[in-house]
Design an enzyme around this catalytic site. Structure first.
Site, mmCIF file in Angstrom:
data_model
loop_
_atom_site.group_PDB
_atom_site.id
_atom_site.type_symbol
_atom_site.label_atom_id
_atom_site.label_comp_id
_atom_site.label_asym_id
_atom_site.label_seq_id
_atom_site.Cartn_x
_atom_site.Cartn_y
_atom_site.Cartn_z
ATOM 1 N N CYS A 259 0.185 -40.037 -22.925
ATOM 2 C CA CYS A 259 -0.837 -40.240 -23.745
ATOM 3 C C CYS A 259 -1.846 -41.409 -23.373
ATOM 4 C CB CYS A 259 -0.124 -40.851 -25.216
ATOM 5 S SG CYS A 259 -1.263 -41.361 -26.409
ATOM 6 N N CYS B 135 -2.315 -44.387 -25.691
ATOM 7 C CA CYS B 135 -1.002 -44.981 -25.929
ATOM 8 C C CYS B 135 -0.966 -46.264 -24.573
ATOM 9 C CB CYS B 135 0.161 -44.396 -25.870
ATOM 10 S SG CYS B 135 0.099 -43.041 -27.142
#
Length: 120
Positions: free
Chosen positions: A41, A44
């Site tokens: 991600c 993230c």
């Protein structure tokens, strides 16, 4: 045993999963910001350094933990995580702020605002 390399600093962020979530989050005496994240991600990965800075700057006021939603899907599902990253603020064993808005402004301000909302 120290698992950091010579040029690496120990993290102020606690990694949690099903084995320690209750102790680190639900039973914590201080508010806890949980970063629900997953491997691969990019957003993230982008917020991780900011969360590390916040964990250091706000130590004693808020604990910052990371939970990999792929490794602990039951916890991500239990707390309604629909996308990654999701930040939630827990206090007293309960979700106090279900989704911290970090899309605008600074992360520190977003978390400070979420903490301030606990006092009202």
């Amino acid at each position: 045993m120290n698992t950091t390399t010579p040029n690496e600093h120990p993290s102020a962020i606690v990694k949690v999963d099903t084995s320690n979530f209750s102790e680190e989050v639900l039973q914590s005496d201080e508010p806890v910001t949980v970063d629900f994240w997953k491997n691969g991600c990019q957003p993230c990965d982008m917020i991780a350094p900011f969360l590390e800075q916040i964990a250091t700057e706000l130590a004693g006021k808020v604990k910052v933990v990371m939970l990999n939603g792929e490794e602990s899907p039951e916890l991500a599902e239990q707390y309604g995580v629909r996308g990654y990253p999701t930040l939630a603020l827990f206090k007293g064993g309960e979700v106090a702020v279900a989704a911290i808005d970090f899309g605008t402004g600074s992360f520190r301000a977003s978390i400070s605002n979420a903490l301030a909302s606990l006092r009202t």
